[in-house]
Design a protein around this motif. Structure first.
Motif, PDB file in Angstrom:
ATOM      1  N   GLY A  53      12.727  -9.936  -1.659  1.00  0.00           N
ATOM      2  CA  GLY A  53      11.255 -10.692  -1.722  1.00  0.00           C
ATOM      3  C   GLY A  53      10.306 -10.716  -1.028  1.00  0.00           C
ATOM      4  N   SER A  54       9.768  -9.357  -0.121  1.00  0.00           N
ATOM      5  CA  SER A  54       8.676  -8.296  -0.326  1.00  0.00           C
ATOM      6  C   SER A  54       8.077  -7.870  -1.593  1.00  0.00           C
ATOM      7  CB  SER A  54       9.114  -7.605   0.877  1.00  0.00           C
ATOM      8  OG  SER A  54       9.468  -8.273   1.574  1.00  0.00           O
ATOM      9  N   LEU A  55       8.718  -7.793  -2.931  1.00  0.00           N
ATOM     10  CA  LEU A  55       7.719  -6.993  -4.165  1.00  0.00           C
ATOM     11  C   LEU A  55       6.912  -8.071  -4.399  1.00  0.00           C
ATOM     12  CD1 LEU A  55       8.304  -4.689  -5.685  1.00  0.00           C
ATOM     13  CD2 LEU A  55       9.820  -5.869  -7.225  1.00  0.00           C
ATOM     14  N   ILE A  56       6.762  -9.285  -4.104  1.00  0.00           N
ATOM     15  CA  ILE A  56       5.374 -10.435  -4.825  1.00  0.00           C
ATOM     16  C   ILE A  56       4.168  -9.635  -4.074  1.00  0.00           C
ATOM     17  CG2 ILE A  56       6.106 -11.706  -2.904  1.00  0.00           C
ATOM     18  CD1 ILE A  56       4.739 -13.427  -5.325  1.00  0.00           C
ATOM     19  N   GLN A  57       4.209  -9.251  -2.305  1.00  0.00           N
ATOM     20  CA  GLN A  57       3.337  -8.666  -1.790  1.00  0.00           C
ATOM     21  C   GLN A  57       2.869  -7.872  -2.258  1.00  0.00           C
ATOM     22  OE1 GLN A  57       2.635 -11.543  -0.016  1.00  0.00           O
ATOM     23  NE2 GLN A  57       3.834 -12.348  -0.059  1.00  0.00           N
ATOM     24  N   ILE A  58       3.585  -6.606  -2.517  1.00  0.00           N
ATOM     25  CA  ILE A  58       3.726  -5.185  -2.996  1.00  0.00           C
ATOM     26  C   ILE A  58       2.538  -4.834  -4.403  1.00  0.00           C
ATOM     27  CG2 ILE A  58       4.375  -2.729  -3.205  1.00  0.00           C
ATOM     28  CD1 ILE A  58       6.496  -3.271  -1.711  1.00  0.00           C
ATOM     29  N   MET A  59       3.486  -6.012  -4.935  1.00  0.00           N
ATOM     30  CA  MET A  59       2.113  -6.205  -6.534  1.00  0.00           C
ATOM     31  C   MET A  59       1.543  -6.943  -6.655  1.00  0.00           C
ATOM     32  SD  MET A  59       4.193  -5.475  -8.591  1.00  0.00           S
ATOM     33  CE  MET A  59       3.953  -5.463 -10.531  1.00  0.00           C
ATOM     34  N   MET A  60       0.744  -7.635  -4.738  1.00  0.00           N
ATOM     35  CA  MET A  60      -0.391  -7.867  -4.963  1.00  0.00           C
ATOM     36  C   MET A  60      -1.335  -6.670  -3.895  1.00  0.00           C
ATOM     37  SD  MET A  60       0.358 -11.045  -2.907  1.00  0.00           S
ATOM     38  CE  MET A  60      -1.322 -12.194  -2.982  1.00  0.00           C
ATOM     39  N   LEU A  61      -0.451  -5.137  -3.663  1.00  0.00           N
ATOM     40  CA  LEU A  61      -0.956  -4.718  -3.638  1.00  0.00           C
ATOM     41  C   LEU A  61      -1.774  -3.605  -4.446  1.00  0.00           C
ATOM     42  CD1 LEU A  61       0.373  -4.354  -0.280  1.00  0.00           C
ATOM     43  CD2 LEU A  61      -1.877  -5.097   0.181  1.00  0.00           C
ATOM     44  N   ARG A  62      -0.348  -3.834  -5.129  1.00  0.00           N
ATOM     45  CA  ARG A  62      -1.027  -3.035  -6.544  1.00  0.00           C
ATOM     46  C   ARG A  62      -2.031  -3.249  -7.143  1.00  0.00           C
ATOM     47  NH1 ARG A  62       1.768   1.049  -9.712  1.00  0.00           N
ATOM     48  NH2 ARG A  62       2.161   0.360 -11.809  1.00  0.00           N
ATOM     49  N   TRP A  63      -2.411  -4.608  -7.896  1.00  0.00           N
ATOM     50  CA  TRP A  63      -2.964  -5.762  -8.449  1.00  0.00           C
ATOM     51  C   TRP A  63      -4.401  -5.390  -7.830  1.00  0.00           C
ATOM     52  CZ3 TRP A  63      -3.000  -5.982 -13.067  1.00  0.00           C
ATOM     53  CH2 TRP A  63      -1.947  -6.457 -13.845  1.00  0.00           C
ATOM     54  N   LEU A  64      -4.640  -4.933  -6.353  1.00  0.00           N
ATOM     55  CA  LEU A  64      -5.759  -5.119  -5.857  1.00  0.00           C
ATOM     56  C   LEU A  64      -6.387  -3.692  -5.817  1.00  0.00           C
ATOM     57  CD1 LEU A  64      -7.388  -6.560  -3.822  1.00  0.00           C
ATOM     58  CD2 LEU A  64      -6.549  -5.225  -1.907  1.00  0.00           C
ATOM     59  N   GLN A  65      -5.285  -2.923  -5.767  1.00  0.00           N
ATOM     60  CA  GLN A  65      -5.911  -0.999  -6.552  1.00  0.00           C
ATOM     61  C   GLN A  65      -6.536  -1.364  -7.564  1.00  0.00           C
ATOM     62  OE1 GLN A  65      -3.739   2.496  -5.875  1.00  0.00           O
ATOM     63  NE2 GLN A  65      -4.938   2.906  -4.506  1.00  0.00           N
ATOM     64  N   LYS A  66      -6.105  -1.286  -9.033  1.00  0.00           N
ATOM     65  CA  LYS A  66      -5.978  -1.881 -10.200  1.00  0.00           C
ATOM     66  C   LYS A  66      -6.874  -2.024 -10.208  1.00  0.00           C
ATOM     67  CE  LYS A  66      -2.256  -2.249 -13.374  1.00  0.00           C
ATOM     68  NZ  LYS A  66      -1.989  -1.533 -13.916  1.00  0.00           N
ATOM     69  N   THR A  67      -7.870  -3.076  -9.433  1.00  0.00           N
ATOM     70  CA  THR A  67      -9.019  -3.910 -10.299  1.00  0.00           C
ATOM     71  C   THR A  67      -9.876  -3.448  -9.338  1.00  0.00           C
ATOM     72  OG1 THR A  67      -8.448  -5.184  -7.959  1.00  0.00           O
ATOM     73  CG2 THR A  67      -7.754  -6.341 -10.469  1.00  0.00           C
ATOM     74  N   GLY A  68     -10.079  -1.718  -8.304  1.00  0.00           N
ATOM     75  CA  GLY A  68     -10.574  -1.658  -8.593  1.00  0.00           C
ATOM     76  C   GLY A  68     -11.388  -1.636  -6.988  1.00  0.00           C
ATOM     77  N   ASN A  69     -10.228  -2.305  -5.915  1.00  0.00           N
ATOM     78  CA  ASN A  69      -9.782  -2.425  -3.981  1.00  0.00           C
ATOM     79  C   ASN A  69      -9.196  -1.411  -3.720  1.00  0.00           C
ATOM     80  OD1 ASN A  69     -12.669  -4.581  -4.553  1.00  0.00           O
ATOM     81  ND2 ASN A  69     -10.387  -4.895  -6.156  1.00  0.00           N
ATOM     82  N   LYS A  70      -8.774  -1.634  -2.260  1.00  0.00           N
ATOM     83  CA  LYS A  70      -8.431  -0.741  -1.883  1.00  0.00           C
ATOM     84  C   LYS A  70      -7.686  -1.284  -0.881  1.00  0.00           C
ATOM     85  CE  LYS A  70     -10.033   2.898   1.965  1.00  0.00           C
ATOM     86  NZ  LYS A  70      -9.768   4.014   0.870  1.00  0.00           N
ATOM     87  N   PRO A  71      -6.423  -1.175  -1.373  1.00  0.00           N
ATOM     88  CA  PRO A  71      -4.720  -1.214  -0.762  1.00  0.00           C
ATOM     89  C   PRO A  71      -4.847  -0.735   0.958  1.00  0.00           C
ATOM     90  CG  PRO A  71      -4.243  -0.515  -2.300  1.00  0.00           C
ATOM     91  CD  PRO A  71      -5.733  -0.159  -2.032  1.00  0.00           C
ATOM     92  N   ILE A  72      -4.479  -1.763   1.732  1.00  0.00           N
ATOM     93  CA  ILE A  72      -4.211  -1.041   2.817  1.00  0.00           C
ATOM     94  C   ILE A  72      -2.422  -1.614   3.471  1.00  0.00           C
ATOM     95  CG2 ILE A  72      -4.283  -1.120   5.567  1.00  0.00           C
ATOM     96  CD1 ILE A  72      -7.489  -1.862   5.240  1.00  0.00           C
ATOM     97  N   THR A  73      -1.623  -1.008   3.537  1.00  0.00           N
ATOM     98  CA  THR A  73      -0.211  -1.185   4.024  1.00  0.00           C
ATOM     99  C   THR A  73      -0.201  -0.703   5.220  1.00  0.00           C
ATOM    100  OG1 THR A  73       0.198   1.255   3.391  1.00  0.00           O
ATOM    101  CG2 THR A  73       1.156  -0.834   2.142  1.00  0.00           C
ATOM    102  N   LEU A  74       0.129  -2.327   5.881  1.00  0.00           N
ATOM    103  CA  LEU A  74       0.404  -2.395   7.517  1.00  0.00           C
ATOM    104  C   LEU A  74       0.737  -2.014   7.969  1.00  0.00           C
ATOM    105  CD1 LEU A  74      -1.929  -2.157  10.450  1.00  0.00           C
ATOM    106  CD2 LEU A  74      -1.599  -4.784  10.786  1.00  0.00           C
ATOM    107  N   MET A  75       2.309  -1.219   9.024  1.00  0.00           N
ATOM    108  CA  MET A  75       3.062  -1.482   9.492  1.00  0.00           C
ATOM    109  C   MET A  75       2.798  -1.935  10.348  1.00  0.00           C
ATOM    110  SD  MET A  75       4.433   0.314   6.462  1.00  0.00           S
ATOM    111  CE  MET A  75       6.145  -0.538   7.542  1.00  0.00           C
ATOM    112  N   GLY A  76       3.774  -2.555  11.138  1.00  0.00           N
ATOM    113  CA  GLY A  76       4.158  -3.621  12.189  1.00  0.00           C
ATOM    114  C   GLY A  76       5.103  -2.795  12.852  1.00  0.00           C
TER     115      GLY A  76
END
Length: 416
Positions: A53-76
């Protein structure tokens, strides 16, 4: 609305089906065109692994990085101590700091399969919100942050309203969650220049809160982007199966079982899942999803291989496919099947087949095992299992035993 993006990231989000809504398409698009936009998604540490269920969010972060941007994984690490009430019928059980730290350690293992961490401009950051939440002074927080929140407005958010409409209790602890999440966005902007928060569409209210707070307190311009809440074509929540959650950590779900989950995708979901969970070109996803008859099964194998390859690596995906061929096409024993290893002490004078079915994870209880046997749904070494009283001794385990529940769920039992 129809918006024609100029930035590669928003184009990918729209074309592949990730985008539900955005707070300001044009301004975010303009920022993304400059490149290097830091964007985050928060993950609470309620279990030692995330699930599908979280994989769509992880893939969005992956695409963010692949398009030259900086992903932040915030652990709660901080917010997990409160618990997100969004669209829940009851309050989450509170975890101890030790449990939360252990869960974060488990979750961290998954992210590095999808994003690259480091010190470069587009390298990902792993941040824990306990960094700023654990040291908050309550009175200062109320005075400096709490005054910017309207209780009337908070009560109008769908995630809260749906709970109250059902006359279910919402604790003050949980009610504070949305304030803390808004504070996270502001702190990430202040400390790391974060401009974008992403999440599922159920997080829209929380994201908007963070944007408003950042603008009011530090006069920062930040943006929000949400993805649709996914269900399968038959209405089931994504990430759940008959056997429970489809975990991403290999110590909680084997690569083979993960592969099998995707291989069992319904025909109607193939094209959509290829776009969301793989990096195959969109035209190829559409072509594969349009196949009919037996050909759609080949598309499902491609889906399973691509998704499993991203998480577990291509060799694990190939091994899972070979195991599936051995089990289903040749009727053999697949070396990569989930395995239960027994010791002589476990067996003693013999162990019942009912116990073995439970231990192998093919059923949840002895009662369910007996019902499966009575309904001719269980097999042992591909032969129908008809005797619920069957005992297995050491001699029977001279070679591994293959147990099956239905046509698609199998496990091996071996003797150490």
């Amino acid at each position: 609305m129809t918006y024609h993006p100029k930035s590669e990231f928003i184009h990918v989000m729209m074309e592949r089906g990730y985008l539900a809504d955005c707070t300001d398409y044009q301004s975010l698009d303009a920022a993304l065109l400059k490149g290097g936009v830091p964007g985050y998604i928060g993950f609470d540490a309620t279990a030692s692994s995330l699930h599908v269920g979280s994989l769509i969010q992880i893939m969005m972060l992956r695409w963010l990085q692949k398009t030259g941007n900086k992903p932040i994984t915030l652990m709660g690490g901080g917010t997990t101590k409160v618990g997100d009430p969004s669209f829940r019928a009851d309050e989450r059980p509170l975890l101890t700091p030790v449990q939360i730290d252990a869960n974060i350690a488990g979750i961290k293992k998954v992210f590095s399969a999808y994003v690259t961490y480091g010190d470069g401009p587009s390298d990902a950051l792993m941040i824990n919100n306990a960094e700023w939440l654990d040291g908050l002074n309550y009175l200062d927080f109320l005075r400096d942050i709490g005054r910017h929140f309207s209780v009337n407005r908070m009560l109008s958010f769908e995630s809260v309203k749906s709970r109250l409409d059902r006359e279910q209790s919402l604790s003050f602890l949980e009610f504070n969650y949305m304030i803390l999440q808004a504070y996270d966005f502001m702190e990430l902007n202040r400390r790391y220049g974060c401009l974008l928060q992403m999440g599922g569409s159920d997080q829209w209210g929380n994201i908007v809160n963070g944007i408003d707070l950042t603008r009011r307190v530090i006069d920062g311009e930040v943006y929000g982007l949400t993805s649709p809440l996914l269900t399968t074509s038959d209405g089931k929540k994504m990430g759940k199966s008959l056997d429970g959650a489809i975990w991403l950590n290999p110590d909680m779900l084997s690569a083979y079982e993960f592969w099998q989950f995707w291989r069992n995708t319904t025909d109607a979901d193939v094209s959509r899942f290829l776009k969301l969970y793989t990096e195959l070109p969109v035209d190829e996803c559409d072509r594969l999803g349009a196949l009919g008859g037996a050909e759609i099964n080949a598309a499902k194998i491609i889906l399973a291989n691509e998704v499993t390859g991203l998480l577990h690596g291509a060799p694990a995906a190939q091994k899972a496919e070979q195991t599936a061929r051995d089990v289903f096409e040749k009727g053999g024993i697949g070396a990569d099947l989930p395995t239960v290893t027994l010791t002589s002490d476990d067996i003693g004078d013999g162990v019942s087949i009912v116990q073995l079915l439970v231990r192998a994870g093919l059923v949840k209880s002895g009662k369910e095992a007996k019902r499966l046997i009575s309904e001719n749904g269980a097999k042992i070494d591909d032969a129908p299992l008809t005797d619920a009283g069957l005992m297995i001794d050491r001699a029977a385990l001279a070679a591994p035993i293959k147990l099956s529940a239905g046509k698609k769920r199998h496990a091996l039992v071996t003797l150490q």
